[in-house]
Design an enzyme around this catalytic site. Structure first.
Site, mmCIF file in Angstrom:
data_model
loop_
_atom_site.group_PDB
_atom_site.id
_atom_site.type_symbol
_atom_site.label_atom_id
_atom_site.label_comp_id
_atom_site.label_asym_id
_atom_site.label_seq_id
_atom_site.Cartn_x
_atom_site.Cartn_y
_atom_site.Cartn_z
ATOM 1 N N ASP A 45 0.817 -1.164 0.184
ATOM 2 C CA ASP A 45 0.020 0.124 -0.053
ATOM 3 C C ASP A 45 1.012 1.317 -0.176
ATOM 4 O OD1 ASP A 45 -3.021 1.113 0.571
ATOM 5 O OD2 ASP A 45 -1.430 2.290 1.799
ATOM 6 N N TYR A 50 3.258 9.714 -0.379
ATOM 7 C CA TYR A 50 4.166 9.244 0.599
ATOM 8 C C TYR A 50 5.766 9.199 0.178
ATOM 9 C CZ TYR A 50 0.372 6.381 2.373
ATOM 10 O OH TYR A 50 -0.987 5.994 2.955
ATOM 11 N N LYS A 75 -2.397 5.788 -4.487
ATOM 12 C CA LYS A 75 -3.663 6.871 -4.361
ATOM 13 C C LYS A 75 -3.350 8.221 -4.838
ATOM 14 C CE LYS A 75 -3.808 4.557 0.268
ATOM 15 N NZ LYS A 75 -2.319 4.676 0.634
ATOM 16 N N HIS A 108 -7.454 9.744 -2.356
ATOM 17 C CA HIS A 108 -6.681 9.679 -0.893
ATOM 18 C C HIS A 108 -7.614 10.304 0.004
ATOM 19 C CE1 HIS A 108 -2.588 9.228 1.002
ATOM 20 N NE2 HIS A 108 -3.528 8.988 1.714
HETATM 21 P P1 NAD Z 1 0.198 1.214 11.837
HETATM 22 O O1 NAD Z 1 -0.751 1.294 12.926
HETATM 23 O O2 NAD Z 1 0.721 0.259 10.823
HETATM 24 O O3 NAD Z 1 1.357 1.280 12.988
HETATM 25 C C1 NAD Z 1 2.876 1.618 12.778
HETATM 26 C C2 NAD Z 1 3.574 1.746 13.965
HETATM 27 O O4 NAD Z 1 3.568 0.573 14.579
HETATM 28 C C3 NAD Z 1 5.103 2.134 13.552
HETATM 29 O O5 NAD Z 1 5.538 2.687 14.543
HETATM 30 C C4 NAD Z 1 5.716 0.882 13.756
HETATM 31 O O6 NAD Z 1 7.145 0.907 14.064
HETATM 32 C C5 NAD Z 1 4.981 0.129 14.896
HETATM 33 N N1 NAD Z 1 4.842 -1.349 14.636
HETATM 34 C C6 NAD Z 1 4.538 -2.168 13.727
HETATM 35 N N2 NAD Z 1 4.717 -3.332 13.787
HETATM 36 C C7 NAD Z 1 5.028 -3.600 15.272
HETATM 37 C C8 NAD Z 1 5.166 -4.809 16.079
HETATM 38 N N3 NAD Z 1 5.086 -6.054 15.474
HETATM 39 N N4 NAD Z 1 5.487 -4.437 17.091
HETATM 40 C C9 NAD Z 1 5.761 -3.229 17.718
HETATM 41 N N5 NAD Z 1 5.628 -2.014 16.827
HETATM 42 C C10 NAD Z 1 5.078 -2.232 15.696
HETATM 43 O O7 NAD Z 1 0.454 2.659 11.249
HETATM 44 P P2 NAD Z 1 0.271 3.366 9.923
HETATM 45 O O8 NAD Z 1 1.521 3.320 9.029
HETATM 46 O O9 NAD Z 1 -0.239 4.726 9.986
HETATM 47 O O10 NAD Z 1 -0.814 2.509 8.981
HETATM 48 C C11 NAD Z 1 -0.555 1.347 8.080
HETATM 49 C C12 NAD Z 1 -0.615 1.881 6.847
HETATM 50 O O11 NAD Z 1 -1.888 2.349 6.343
HETATM 51 C C13 NAD Z 1 0.285 2.891 6.223
HETATM 52 O O12 NAD Z 1 1.531 2.768 6.283
HETATM 53 C C14 NAD Z 1 -0.467 3.456 4.869
HETATM 54 O O13 NAD Z 1 0.007 2.560 3.944
HETATM 55 C C15 NAD Z 1 -1.878 3.258 5.283
HETATM 56 N N6 NAD Z 1 -2.375 4.741 5.734
HETATM 57 C C16 NAD Z 1 -3.243 5.322 5.065
HETATM 58 C C17 NAD Z 1 -3.769 6.509 5.390
HETATM 59 C C18 NAD Z 1 -5.043 7.076 4.342
HETATM 60 O O14 NAD Z 1 -5.338 8.251 4.683
HETATM 61 N N7 NAD Z 1 -5.331 6.471 3.363
HETATM 62 C C19 NAD Z 1 -3.413 7.081 6.359
HETATM 63 C C20 NAD Z 1 -2.423 6.367 7.137
HETATM 64 C C21 NAD Z 1 -2.009 4.946 6.816
#
Ligand code: NAD
Length: 280
Positions: A45, A50, A75, A108
């Site tokens: 994704d 990004y 997006k 997006h």
């Molecule tokens: P997430 O909920 O995936 O959390 C990421 C955080 O959790 C990071 O700090 C990482 O180090 C930590 N983490 C991940 N795996 C872990 C583990 N096993 N143990 C401990 N810590 C861990 O947050 P995100 O990146 O905001 O969301 C995931 C994806 O969603 C994004 O990368 C993106 O692709 C998408 N996204 C989309 C939008 C949108 O507006 N459409 C907005 C935000 C995110």
């Protein structure tokens, strides 16, 4: 590791678990995405905003993986709404990713103050008809934004990618989207890492000998939600994929359901985010 697939309303099948790349710097992409592909992730994704599409494109090109095994989502950014701007932005995304066909393209954010998202949707419908995109969808759309695009084109989005995690469960919109056969992708499924220390999650994790992240991802998957956690740690990347060998029972699911909180939202309100220009 075989990840289950979810059938979308247009007949395509998306891997239920993928790799999120928000805040993944270009320089970090080769190692992190390399670890993800090695661990078996086949769904990525990304988004124009990004700033990592080109780096992702290079890793995919060098990987020894058949194109039809990969599912790539990108997006359209907020400052490119409107028909022509959308078509140009899509070309840019495809050039950076080095792809001929994109699996899923999303608007997006709706940016309702500009009122051009329905024109962008029309352009995406055309791109899908031309075979340049397999599935089209939206992100951060509320039901009235969806009504508008469906009303103008007759085409229902395949997914709505929205903020969703145990502290912000979005029950009302989930019912509305399910009734329209629109699948949900949970963004920030781990609450950007901040709900991992919750005592309820920790207790359930201990029972299963799993990590809090694995328990939260299992909870999403059990409800038919599509997830793509983000991490740069190869260990976390691997363990986030290792969620198919245990099950939450009814009490554990109910305990996580009960974590929904009035102040749990982390991101901006969908209808308030404006065009925010990108440099390229
Ligand atoms: P997430 O909920 O995936 O959390 C990421 C955080 O959790 C990071 O700090 C990482 O180090 C930590 N983490 C991940 N795996 C872990 C583990 N096993 N143990 C401990 N810590 C861990 O947050 P995100 O990146 O905001 O969301 C995931 C994806 O969603 C994004 O990368 C993106 O692709 C998408 N996204 C989309 C939008 C949108 O507006 N459409 C907005 C935000 C995110």
């Amino acid at each position: 590791m075989t990840v289950p697939r979810i059938r979308l309303n247009d007949g395509t099948e998306i891997p239920a678990l993928g790799y999120g790349t928000w805040q993944l710097d270009e320089g970090a992409v080769p190692e992190a995405l390399g670890a993800a592909l090695d661990a078996g992730y086949r769904h990525i994704d990304t988004a124009h905003a990004y700033g990592n599409e080109a780096a992702i494109g290079r890793v995919i090109a060098d990987a020894d993986i058949a194109r039809d095994e990969l599912w790539i989502t990108s997006k359209l950014w907020n400052d490119r709404h409107g028909r022509d701007a959308t078509l140009r932005a899509f070309d840019g995304t495809m050039e950076r990713l080095g792809l001929d066909v994109l699996d899923l393209y999303l608007i997006h954010w709706p940016v309702p103050m500009e009122d051009k998202y329905a024109e962008s949707w029309q352009a995406m419908v055309e791109l899908r008809e031309q075979g340049r995109i397999r599935s089209i969808g939206v992100s951060n759309f509320e039901p009235d934004h969806i009504d508008r695009i469906v009303g103008e084109t007759g085409v229902v989005p395949s997914v709505d990618q929205i903020e969703l995690h145990p502290r912000y469960q979005q029950r009302a919109i989930r019912d509305t989207l399910a009734a329209r056969d629109i699948r949900i992708e949970s963004w920030s499924p781990l609450g950007q890492g901040e709900i991992m220390s919750d005592p309820t999650i920790a207790r359930i994790a201990e029972t299963h000998g799993k990590s809090p992240a694995q328990v939260i991802l299992r909870w999403h998957l059990d409800q038919g939600l599509i997830v793509f956690p983000k991490s740069t740690s190869p260990d976390h990347i691997r363990s986030n994929m290792d969620v198919f060998d245990f099950a939450l029972d009814a009490e554990q699911t109910a305990a996580i359901d009960a974590l929904d909180a009035a102040d749990g939202k982390m991101g901006p309100k969908p209808s308030e985010l404006g065009p925010i220009p990108l440099s390229e």
